[in-house]
Scaffold this active site. Sequence first.
Site, PDB file in Angstrom:
ATOM      1  N   GLU A  61      39.244  55.622  54.812  1.00  0.00           N
ATOM      2  CA  GLU A  61      38.248  54.853  54.055  1.00  0.00           C
ATOM      3  C   GLU A  61      38.367  53.399  54.482  1.00  0.00           C
ATOM      4  O   GLU A  61      39.409  52.774  54.266  1.00  0.00           O
ATOM      5  CB  GLU A  61      38.532  55.000  52.550  1.00  0.00           C
ATOM      6  N   ARG A  74      35.657  45.077  52.163  1.00  0.00           N
ATOM      7  CA  ARG A  74      36.277  43.897  51.565  1.00  0.00           C
ATOM      8  C   ARG A  74      36.450  42.793  52.590  1.00  0.00           C
ATOM      9  O   ARG A  74      37.033  41.757  52.292  1.00  0.00           O
ATOM     10  CB  ARG A  74      37.645  44.266  50.977  1.00  0.00           C
ATOM     11  N   THR A  90      34.764  50.661  48.586  1.00  0.00           N
ATOM     12  CA  THR A  90      34.381  49.461  47.838  1.00  0.00           C
ATOM     13  C   THR A  90      32.866  49.229  47.924  1.00  0.00           C
ATOM     14  O   THR A  90      32.408  48.105  48.078  1.00  0.00           O
ATOM     15  CB  THR A  90      35.176  48.215  48.287  1.00  0.00           C
ATOM     16  N   LYS A 126      36.892  59.300  41.977  1.00  0.00           N
ATOM     17  CA  LYS A 126      38.003  58.406  42.282  1.00  0.00           C
ATOM     18  C   LYS A 126      38.567  57.909  40.954  1.00  0.00           C
ATOM     19  O   LYS A 126      37.827  57.724  39.988  1.00  0.00           O
ATOM     20  CB  LYS A 126      37.475  57.237  43.124  1.00  0.00           C
TER      21      LYS A 126
HETATM   22  C1  3PG Z   1      41.629  51.167  46.678  1.00  0.00           C
HETATM   23  O1  3PG Z   1      40.600  50.533  46.749  1.00  0.00           O
HETATM   24  O2  3PG Z   1      41.617  52.385  46.707  1.00  0.00           O
HETATM   25  C2  3PG Z   1      42.891  50.449  46.472  1.00  0.00           C
HETATM   26  O3  3PG Z   1      42.776  49.090  46.608  1.00  0.00           O
HETATM   27  C3  3PG Z   1      44.020  50.926  47.306  1.00  0.00           C
HETATM   28  O4  3PG Z   1      45.103  50.499  46.591  1.00  0.00           O
HETATM   29  P1  3PG Z   1      46.514  50.152  47.220  1.00  0.00           P
HETATM   30  O5  3PG Z   1      46.282  48.995  48.158  1.00  0.00           O
HETATM   31  O6  3PG Z   1      47.348  49.774  46.030  1.00  0.00           O
HETATM   32  O7  3PG Z   1      47.011  51.360  47.945  1.00  0.00           O
END
Ligand code: 3PG
Length: 216
Positions: A48, A52, A76, A136
């Site tokens: 994924e 960002r 995102t 999710k």
């Molecule tokens: C996401 O968007 O799934 C999270 O930001 C991933 O989280 P992590 O960086 O704590 O693994």
Amino acid sequence: MTTIEQKTENLLGVLEGQPVIPVLKISRVADAVPLARALARGGLPAVEITLRTPAALEAIEAVAAEVPEAIVGAGTILNGAQFAEAAAAKARFIVSPGSTAELLEAASSSDIPLLPGAITPGEIMAAQAAGYSVLKFFPAEQAGGAAFLKSLASPFAGVKFCPTGGIGPANAGDYLSLGNVVCVGGSWVAPDDLIAAGRWDEIAELARGAAGMARR
Ligand code: 3PG
């Protein structure tokens, strides 16, 4: 037009293929292809790439075009415009931390499966009412962790979750042992410093460790 049931099947096909989906934040487009190749080599072909960073859409496009062994998703995604941009970049699945009417509308007129986020019983019920049964769960650790997710299994027997947020090698097993967890997401397999230094073999090694994690 693909039905929502078919899209859910397609999404499950991706998520069931590996216990961990790498959540990637890519700052330089040039890193995307070697990173996706290293993760696939380590056993994590589905990734994924989160919107960002300004490089994200080009990174998705590059992986889709140049890494046939990878299955690239866009993360995102917060609105319909971003859904359309990710689709144009050839993302194969779309991930959102939540859901809105606008996002669900964009998803309903696309063949690309959406993994929308939901945490509370009300959010889960709204997602179910819209036809979604794979969700999710973000931010997993901060929202109540594996214990919280476990308690959702009984009222929401037909719902499967992909928890992400604060998950790493030490606690991934707590989630993966739950019957309502299909896989977890996490950024730990692709740390910023290893990406910046182009240490792809070390990333492939981290992926190997994650790909070998046991699921229920
Ligand atoms: C996401 O968007 O799934 C999270 O930001 C991933 O989280 P992590 O960086 O704590 O693994």
